[in-house]
Write a protein that holds these residues in place. Sequence first.
Motif, PDB file in Angstrom:
ATOM      1  N   GLY A  14      69.987 -61.112  59.548  1.00 17.28           N
ATOM      2  CA  GLY A  14      68.545 -60.978  60.309  1.00 17.28           C
ATOM      3  C   GLY A  14      68.524 -60.777  61.805  1.00 17.28           C
ATOM      4  O   GLY A  14      69.573 -60.624  62.178  1.00 17.28           O
ATOM      5  N   ASP A  15      67.556 -60.707  62.554  1.00 16.16           N
ATOM      6  CA  ASP A  15      67.568 -60.512  63.886  1.00 16.16           C
ATOM      7  C   ASP A  15      66.106 -61.498  64.427  1.00 16.16           C
ATOM      8  O   ASP A  15      65.142 -61.094  64.358  1.00 16.16           O
ATOM      9  CB  ASP A  15      67.463 -59.183  64.313  1.00 16.16           C
ATOM     10  N   HIS A  16      66.527 -62.576  65.084  1.00 18.97           N
ATOM     11  CA  HIS A  16      65.548 -63.430  65.523  1.00 18.97           C
ATOM     12  C   HIS A  16      64.753 -63.029  66.671  1.00 18.97           C
ATOM     13  O   HIS A  16      63.950 -63.430  67.223  1.00 18.97           O
ATOM     14  CB  HIS A  16      66.102 -64.828  65.722  1.00 18.97           C
ATOM     15  N   TYR A  17      65.263 -62.056  67.473  1.00 23.81           N
ATOM     16  CA  TYR A  17      64.788 -61.239  68.448  1.00 23.81           C
ATOM     17  C   TYR A  17      63.734 -60.176  68.033  1.00 23.81           C
ATOM     18  O   TYR A  17      63.095 -59.580  68.677  1.00 23.81           O
ATOM     19  CB  TYR A  17      65.667 -60.608  69.214  1.00 23.81           C
ATOM     20  N   GLN A  18      63.499 -59.996  66.708  1.00 27.39           N
ATOM     21  CA  GLN A  18      62.407 -59.057  65.962  1.00 27.39           C
ATOM     22  C   GLN A  18      61.316 -60.014  65.415  1.00 27.39           C
ATOM     23  O   GLN A  18      61.207 -61.332  65.601  1.00 27.39           O
ATOM     24  CB  GLN A  18      63.003 -58.102  65.027  1.00 27.39           C
ATOM     25  N   LEU A  19      60.408 -59.408  64.675  1.00 32.83           N
ATOM     26  CA  LEU A  19      59.206 -60.006  64.292  1.00 32.83           C
ATOM     27  C   LEU A  19      59.524 -60.881  63.099  1.00 32.83           C
ATOM     28  O   LEU A  19      60.352 -60.584  62.361  1.00 32.83           O
ATOM     29  CB  LEU A  19      58.086 -59.160  64.023  1.00 32.83           C
ATOM     30  N   PRO A  20      58.901 -62.079  62.747  1.00 37.00           N
ATOM     31  CA  PRO A  20      59.294 -62.935  61.737  1.00 37.00           C
ATOM     32  C   PRO A  20      58.302 -62.609  60.593  1.00 37.00           C
ATOM     33  O   PRO A  20      57.577 -61.401  60.617  1.00 37.00           O
ATOM     34  CB  PRO A  20      58.971 -64.411  62.231  1.00 37.00           C
ATOM     35  N   PRO A  21      58.227 -63.406  59.593  1.00 36.66           N
ATOM     36  CA  PRO A  21      57.272 -63.180  58.404  1.00 36.66           C
ATOM     37  C   PRO A  21      55.955 -63.008  58.736  1.00 36.66           C
ATOM     38  O   PRO A  21      55.587 -63.486  59.941  1.00 36.66           O
ATOM     39  CB  PRO A  21      57.504 -64.176  57.492  1.00 36.66           C
ATOM     40  N   VAL A  22      55.271 -62.191  57.825  1.00 36.52           N
ATOM     41  CA  VAL A  22      53.620 -61.966  58.165  1.00 36.52           C
ATOM     42  C   VAL A  22      52.791 -63.001  57.187  1.00 36.52           C
ATOM     43  O   VAL A  22      53.061 -63.157  56.047  1.00 36.52           O
ATOM     44  CB  VAL A  22      53.285 -60.527  57.820  1.00 36.52           C
ATOM     45  N   PHE A  23      52.013 -63.740  58.025  1.00 38.52           N
ATOM     46  CA  PHE A  23      50.914 -64.672  57.233  1.00 38.52           C
ATOM     47  C   PHE A  23      49.809 -64.269  57.850  1.00 38.52           C
ATOM     48  O   PHE A  23      49.470 -64.474  59.069  1.00 38.52           O
ATOM     49  CB  PHE A  23      51.522 -66.004  57.709  1.00 38.52           C
ATOM     50  N   LYS A  24      49.068 -63.444  57.176  1.00 41.79           N
ATOM     51  CA  LYS A  24      47.663 -62.900  57.563  1.00 41.79           C
ATOM     52  C   LYS A  24      46.700 -63.880  58.165  1.00 41.79           C
ATOM     53  O   LYS A  24      45.661 -63.626  58.798  1.00 41.79           O
ATOM     54  CB  LYS A  24      46.934 -62.039  56.303  1.00 41.79           C
ATOM     55  N   THR A  25      46.886 -65.125  57.354  1.00 43.39           N
ATOM     56  CA  THR A  25      45.719 -66.138  57.520  1.00 43.39           C
ATOM     57  C   THR A  25      46.146 -67.278  58.731  1.00 43.39           C
ATOM     58  O   THR A  25      45.196 -68.140  58.934  1.00 43.39           O
ATOM     59  CB  THR A  25      45.698 -67.077  56.245  1.00 43.39           C
ATOM     60  N   ILE A  26      47.176 -66.931  59.327  1.00 46.65           N
ATOM     61  CA  ILE A  26      47.782 -67.757  60.509  1.00 46.65           C
ATOM     62  C   ILE A  26      47.288 -66.736  61.984  1.00 46.65           C
ATOM     63  O   ILE A  26      47.948 -65.918  62.175  1.00 46.65           O
ATOM     64  CB  ILE A  26      49.000 -67.947  60.632  1.00 46.65           C
ATOM     65  N   GLU A  27      46.011 -67.053  62.296  1.00 47.13           N
ATOM     66  CA  GLU A  27      45.657 -66.478  63.584  1.00 47.13           C
ATOM     67  C   GLU A  27      46.501 -66.546  64.828  1.00 47.13           C
ATOM     68  O   GLU A  27      46.810 -65.551  65.533  1.00 47.13           O
ATOM     69  CB  GLU A  27      44.238 -66.874  64.054  1.00 47.13           C
ATOM     70  N   GLN A  28      47.146 -67.735  64.772  1.00 48.17           N
ATOM     71  CA  GLN A  28      47.988 -67.968  66.213  1.00 48.17           C
ATOM     72  C   GLN A  28      49.346 -66.744  66.045  1.00 48.17           C
ATOM     73  O   GLN A  28      49.804 -66.558  67.162  1.00 48.17           O
ATOM     74  CB  GLN A  28      48.633 -69.281  66.344  1.00 48.17           C
ATOM     75  N   SER A  29      49.606 -66.461  64.841  1.00 46.98           N
ATOM     76  CA  SER A  29      50.737 -65.774  64.668  1.00 46.98           C
ATOM     77  C   SER A  29      50.621 -64.201  65.380  1.00 46.98           C
ATOM     78  O   SER A  29      51.649 -63.591  65.644  1.00 46.98           O
ATOM     79  CB  SER A  29      51.355 -65.630  63.402  1.00 46.98           C
ATOM     80  N   ILE A  30      49.417 -63.852  65.486  1.00 47.74           N
ATOM     81  CA  ILE A  30      48.957 -62.650  66.020  1.00 47.74           C
ATOM     82  C   ILE A  30      49.629 -62.420  67.396  1.00 47.74           C
ATOM     83  O   ILE A  30      50.091 -61.411  67.700  1.00 47.74           O
ATOM     84  CB  ILE A  30      47.549 -62.306  65.836  1.00 47.74           C
TER      85      ILE A  30
END
Length: 653
Positions: free
Chosen positions: A422-438
């Motif tokens: 992987g690459d932790h400098y790129q985007l993590p998993p997507v959770f549509k219901t977690i607004e903070q992750s936007i």
Amino acid sequence: MTELNNKNTFPMFCRRCGSLLRFPIFWCSKCRKSEITTGSILFRQLERLLEDERRAEIKDKRGDILRCEVEDCYENLAVLNCKRPAFEEGDVLAVVENGYSRPLGTVIESGDLILVALFENAEEMVKGRKVLFVREAEQLVSYDLQLECLGLYKSGTLKDEEKQVFDIFFENKFNIGKKTARAKDYFILKLGGKRGEKELDAHQKGALERILGLEKGETLLIVGPPGTGKTSVIAKAALELADIGKKVLVTSHTNRAVDNVIGKLPVEITLRIGRPEKIAENVRPYMLLYKVKTRLGEKLRELENEIRKLREEKHKLSIMNKELEKEWSRIGIRRKSPVKKALIEIGERLKNLLEERNKMLKRESEALVNEAKIIGSTLVKSALWPVSNVSFDVAIIDEASQATITLALLGMLRAKSWVLIGDHYQLPPVFKTIEQSIENPEVLDPFSAFNRMIMLVGESEATWLRTHYRSNLKIINFVSKSVYGGKIIPHESCEDEKLKVQAGYPLDPERAAVFLHVPGSESGEGSKSNEAEIDAVKEIVKRLRQLGIEREKIGVITPYRAQRNSIKSIFGESLEVATVDAFQGREKDVIIFSAVATTAFSVRFVENRRRLNVAFTRAKKKLIVIANAHAPWSGLMKDYIEYAKENDSFFSF
């Protein structure tokens, strides 16, 4: 596990500043850090996240809902008549009832008539029904499988091998593989598993030898920044492992990542389960159904011809029967048509032939899965028939930064040792219901299989791929310095990655990393758009096309769906337009990035380092960043504007 019934695990406070943290992500907005939890707390977090995502998916009405007639159902197999080709081999289906979706099964054979391998307990939805309303629903099934995985953990009845896998994440107990083993050779594989002329570089060789040195119960972390050749490493490792008698699972959360590897392996020992996004000719021979039909050969063709003839005969007799019954009814005759008896007899013969054919397909599919030395599938498909009961020696998970813990577990539970790339400098998993992750994608790092482990052990415990081969020097030099702290080094060949055209500013090939100042403003509630930037995109694409750059080599990306939709409405399907998040893992010769943002809040969202890293590293030969230079940029975008100015690559539209 009695611990899971303990209610006294909340609330939680930040260990650094004492702030109250909100369930289920425990993100401190003040310190901008997430708490890494274990055991019952992590279980509850994941359970809540998955349940919320599942509810959102059930309400999602995207995708065609198709009316299918039930032709037959037996032994966890169903034959559905869709009247037209609508689903492909490997599609995961759900039945839609009262606006909700219930998982049905996986398509084994496509066409007007589809053969579906039913999930456990799904047969009750089919038997006795004449019609089903069906949709593609892999994401829904993914959530169900992940929740079942959590249920296995909660049950407390884990086998030793299963407990060892769960302990990696739920107890932070894992062994990082340290040993190495030499490969037979180090030549890079070409399509079809043919030996290439070039060898792996020193960092790639090191990663390969670490994979080959893995022992049972060990985990290996490989950091694979963009363009550093992780696909070549995975393919070579899979083949080397197969050659020493290991059974290997090559998996990822996307079909594309799996296909990139599978196409570089020998077709004789490699099997592709599921549905590739775009079935290229070089991938088709790896597909399960292709191999099944090839092996069964004339026997299957004769059986299918007989089935086709019976169907045609049944169709003709059905029409004849309806006309005869209608005429008899008109003249007062009230007995069964003699054609009805023939229809029943043909129906019975047809049912027997279908059962014979479908059992043959299922039996041969399972035989091929058992024989294959290397199997490629998505993480979801690795938990479904015909792979779910297969044991692997090694599971190699690509793009593991974007795989949640529970998604990664679906593949890891089937293996004895594990490679996470992987690459932790790129985007993590997507959770549509977690607004903070936007605005802050890093809030999800504790739930990313790869990022979580990097947080725990540190970058130094991971094996790095450091030589970059994809992008022009001007592009990758900025990313290497500003994002990776100089950890990746461009190969000398990057100097030649430039457009072969003669053009003035801003399309001059010598200026590969360009900033185009557009004095526009964002608009819209929620998702934003920027009309001035849309005009600039249209003009740039027009000029690129005039220079002879093919549409397939141009990509337009933006952080906002509204901007994507507006640009897509102009170009239609003739040009690829996507959000940054959706384009991760892809590449184009030319990338046009429309930033959109002009207000402080929006700028923080766009300027997230990981999001911009993904955006900038999609370009091979030309990166054109379109934004308002006077917006309140203060991070990576500000650095890029200064970089463009220093390299005489800052222009105004």
